[in-house]
Design a protein around this motif. Structure first.
Motif: not given
Length: 183
Positions: A98-126
């Motif tokens: 599992v890794g972090v995906v750079d959403l500024d990278a071209p999806p037509q290149i990076l997106g096809v190289a990914l087997g699984r992909f999920r986008v999260f809005a926000g994060y948990a913080g303390w």
């Protein structure tokens, strides 16, 4: 608990945790709170690459206007625009692949190289010391993470499934009803 690196670990909410933002959550970022908003409506070029369910996930109550994308490469090697989650030196391994995906990278290149992909809005913080105190008081279980947790096709049942696979008392906790008064 302060100073302990929790990278690659899941925080699984104990049944007593009543905060509605975290009730029965599984947190690497919150991985079990799908929204109804399709990824394609927010990130049109990435929508076709989103894993099922292909919707935005609520990653946590902090920074909800920002996105974080996680992915697993689908082929050999690490694609450009993807960075693996790092494991802490003295701790458990991060979820394999599992890794972090750079959403500024071209999806037509990076997106096809990914087997699984999920986008999260926000994060948990303390705040400083807050998470350690919550863990010490028993509000969170700190458990190993698997890539399948991040990309579960059935996120609504993830909390119970993660607890069940631990065995023992935690497997029993997984059977508690959402509302204990219904027991």
């Amino acid at each position: 608990m302060d100073g302990t690196d929790l990278t690659g670990r899941l925080l699984v909410a104990a049944p007593a945790l009543e905060d509605p933002h975290f009730r029965r959550t599984v947190v690497l970022v919150v991985v079990n709170r799908p929204s109804r908003l399709p990824v394609a409506e927010v990130l049109a070029d990435w929508g076709g690459f989103a894993s099922d369910p292909p919707v935005m996930f609520a990653g946590g109550p902090v920074g909800e206007g920002a996105g974080l994308a996680l992915g697993v490469p689908g082929g050999a090697g690490e694609p450009p625009g993807w960075r693996p989650l790092e494991s802490p030196p003295d701790g458990p391994p991060a979820p394999q692949g599992v890794g972090v995906v750079d959403l500024d990278a071209p999806p037509q290149i990076l997106g096809v190289a990914l087997g699984r992909f999920r986008v999260f809005a926000g994060y948990a913080g303390w705040g400083e010391g807050q998470l350690g105190a919550e863990i010490e008081e028993g509000a969170w279980y700190v458990l190993p993470a698997l890539a399948e947790d991040v990309f579960s096709v059935d996120p609504e049942t993830l909390w119970a499934r993660v607890l069940r696979r631990q065995g023992g008392d935690l497997a029993l906790v997984a059977t508690l009803p959402d509302d204990p008064e219904l027991n």
